[in-house]
Design an enzyme around this catalytic site. Structure first.
Site, PDB file in Angstrom:
ATOM      1  N   THR A  71       0.836  -1.201   0.000  1.00  0.00           N
ATOM      2  CA  THR A  71       0.000   0.000   0.000  1.00  0.00           C
ATOM      3  C   THR A  71       0.873   1.254   0.000  1.00  0.00           C
ATOM      4  O   THR A  71       0.681   2.160  -0.812  1.00  0.00           O
ATOM      5  CB  THR A  71      -0.932  -0.011   1.230  1.00  0.00           C
ATOM      6  N   ALA A 188       6.070  -8.151   1.016  1.00  0.00           N
ATOM      7  CA  ALA A 188       6.649  -9.405   1.532  1.00  0.00           C
ATOM      8  C   ALA A 188       5.609 -10.468   1.851  1.00  0.00           C
ATOM      9  O   ALA A 188       5.832 -11.658   1.616  1.00  0.00           O
ATOM     10  CB  ALA A 188       7.467  -9.099   2.794  1.00  0.00           C
ATOM     11  N   HIS A 189       4.443 -10.042   2.395  1.00  0.00           N
ATOM     12  CA  HIS A 189       3.538 -11.067   2.939  1.00  0.00           C
ATOM     13  C   HIS A 189       2.770 -11.845   1.875  1.00  0.00           C
ATOM     14  O   HIS A 189       2.024 -12.752   2.195  1.00  0.00           O
ATOM     15  CB  HIS A 189       2.596 -10.460   3.987  1.00  0.00           C
ATOM     16  N   CYS A 312      -8.447  -7.985   0.874  1.00  0.00           N
ATOM     17  CA  CYS A 312      -7.832  -6.814   1.480  1.00  0.00           C
ATOM     18  C   CYS A 312      -8.916  -5.940   2.079  1.00  0.00           C
ATOM     19  O   CYS A 312      -8.680  -5.136   2.940  1.00  0.00           O
ATOM     20  CB  CYS A 312      -7.054  -6.010   0.446  1.00  0.00           C
TER      21      CYS A 312
HETATM   22  N1  PLP Z   1      -1.642  -4.382  -4.408  1.00  0.00           N
HETATM   23  C1  PLP Z   1      -2.252  -5.563  -4.581  1.00  0.00           C
HETATM   24  C2  PLP Z   1      -2.499  -6.057  -5.969  1.00  0.00           C
HETATM   25  C3  PLP Z   1      -2.646  -6.322  -3.481  1.00  0.00           C
HETATM   26  O1  PLP Z   1      -3.247  -7.488  -3.668  1.00  0.00           O
HETATM   27  C4  PLP Z   1      -2.403  -5.817  -2.173  1.00  0.00           C
HETATM   28  C5  PLP Z   1      -2.856  -6.565  -0.987  1.00  0.00           C
HETATM   29  O2  PLP Z   1      -3.665  -7.444  -1.077  1.00  0.00           O
HETATM   30  C6  PLP Z   1      -1.746  -4.589  -2.046  1.00  0.00           C
HETATM   31  C7  PLP Z   1      -1.385  -3.898  -3.175  1.00  0.00           C
HETATM   32  C8  PLP Z   1      -1.430  -4.005  -0.711  1.00  0.00           C
HETATM   33  O3  PLP Z   1      -0.294  -4.606  -0.147  1.00  0.00           O
HETATM   34  P1  PLP Z   1      -0.064  -4.562   1.443  1.00  0.00           P
HETATM   35  O4  PLP Z   1      -1.048  -5.502   2.040  1.00  0.00           O
HETATM   36  O5  PLP Z   1       1.358  -5.014   1.606  1.00  0.00           O
HETATM   37  O6  PLP Z   1      -0.248  -3.158   1.869  1.00  0.00           O
END
Ligand code: PLP
Length: 373
Positions: A71, A188-189, A312
């Site tokens: 994000t 990373a996750h 998410c």
């Molecule tokens: N972009 C995509 C395509 C995602 O699937 C996600 C999370 O699911 C993100 C960005 C956000 O990543 P983070 O969870 O590390 O903030």
């Protein structure tokens, strides 16, 4: 826990070797900015991890800025690049679709693939320097976008090009140069590393303004004492992902078996994006007549964790903008099944059993729900 985990696109389990590397770092002290021996050791570990992350995407370590996740990497790219005109695909993750950027949405076709002609036409409308952002793989459907083609169009029109590769990294092979991206986000996750750490990779010469300012860490692009244990875990996960990509590719056999059997049980099922190239681990499928939340809850009770639309944003009951952008019907009846490094063949059998029994109870017959003339 006995519950079967089939939600790897939301987050995938931390790999044991990653957990070990993180635990080792946590047992030691040291701020990478300190000049004494403890600090120097922490700095060396962070720089080793930077190399491992860079290697995964074919970049130079100097191009990697560690962030708090995908994000923040997306936000740094979109807000930090200084372009007022922003064009993003209609199926981007919410962290790209942030409202205050006023982005124009590039449409997708029925399989979720970017309409390149629409991007080109929109860019031709104005000379204002733009930023174009297109994800490499979609989190809900797994659909892989024609990123290098989109980047070429963007560059032809003097635009910068950002790619959210959060779902693709560690699942399919790619590199920054082949994608032709100026900016690339990863997390990373999604590859067996810890949550809360990610990176923005930038091409040399791409100027960015920091969003988080202060002590000047990360070449001034992201201030704040580094998340050393997270970064070390990220590095280890990136190294393992590079070695283990063939295993992820093999997940396609299980995913395809799942879809083939569901198609036999319920021929009216829609598999979102199945006509496009997809990640090997993802299936987004409908059970007509049964809403997504009901399916997720019923499968949860049957011992299987899947998600409805984007995990998410799970918890929020609203139709998926990704599936709606693809048109047609079924968005409100879709669930996402995503496999990962810890999935077993057996998981698919158990899913099919639970899905089949739910369909027999609630879905069967609804496909032809239209009244006879
Ligand atoms: N972009 C995509 C395509 C995602 O699937 C996600 C999370 O699911 C993100 C960005 C956000 O990543 P983070 O969870 O590390 O903030």
């Amino acid at each position: 826990m006995d519950q079967i985990y089939m939600d790897h696109n939301a987050t995938t389990p931390v790999k044991p070797a990653v957990a070990e590397a993180v635990a080792d770092v946590l047992a030691n002290v040291g701020n990478p900015s300190s000049v004494h021996r403890h600090g120097r050791l922490a700095r060396r570990l962070v720089e080793d991890a930077r190399q491992q992350v860079a290697a995964l995407v074919g970049a130079d370590p100097s191009q990697v800025t560690f962030t708090s996740g995908g994000t923040e990497a997306n936000q740094l790219a979109l807000q930090g690049c200084g372009r007022d005109r922003v064009l993003v695909s209609a199926v981007e993750h919410p962290s790209v679709l942030v409202a205050d950027l006023g982005a124009w949405l590039i449409p997708v076709d029925g399989d979720g693939r970017l309409e390149l002609a629409a991007l080109q036409a929109k860019l031709l409308e104005s000379d204002v320097p733009a930023l174009v952002s297109v994800m490499l793989a979609n989190n809900e459907t797994g659909v892989i976008q024609p990123v290098s083609e989109a980047a070429a169009i963007a560059h032809d029109h003097g635009a910068l090009f950002h790619c959210d590769a959060v779902q693709a990294a560690g699942k399919i092979a790619f590199d920054l140069a082949a994608l032709d991206a100026d900016l690339l986000s990863i997390s990373a996750h999604k590859m067996g590393g810890p949550m809360g750490v990610g990176a923005l990779i930038n091409r040399p010469g791409v100027k960015l303004t920091a969003l988080v300012r202060g002590g000047g860490q990360e070449r001034g692009l992201r201030s704040g004492t580094e998340n050393v244990s997270g970064i070390i875990g990220f590095g280890k996960a990136a190294e393992l992902a590079l070695e283990g990509r063939a295993d992820i590719a093999n997940l396609a056999a299980g995913r395809d078996r799942l879809e083939a059997r569901v198609r036999e049980i319920a021929p009216g099922t829609r598999f979102f994006g199945a006509g496009a190239e997809r990640l090997p681990n993802t299936s987004c499928l409908t059970m007509l007549g049964v809403d997504s939340e009901t399916q997720v809850m019923a499968l949860d009770l049957a011992g299987i964790s899947v998600s409805a639309g984007s995990a998410c944003s799970s918890g929020k009951v609203q139709a998926s903008h990704v599936l709606e952008a693809m048109g047609g019907s079924g968005a409100e009846n879709a669930i996402r099944v995503s496999l990962g490094w810890s999935s077993r063949d057996d998981d698919i059998d158990k899913f099919l059993e639970a899905w089949g029994s739910l369909y027999a109870r609630k879905g069967s017959g609804r496909e032809q729900a239209a009244p006879a003339a």
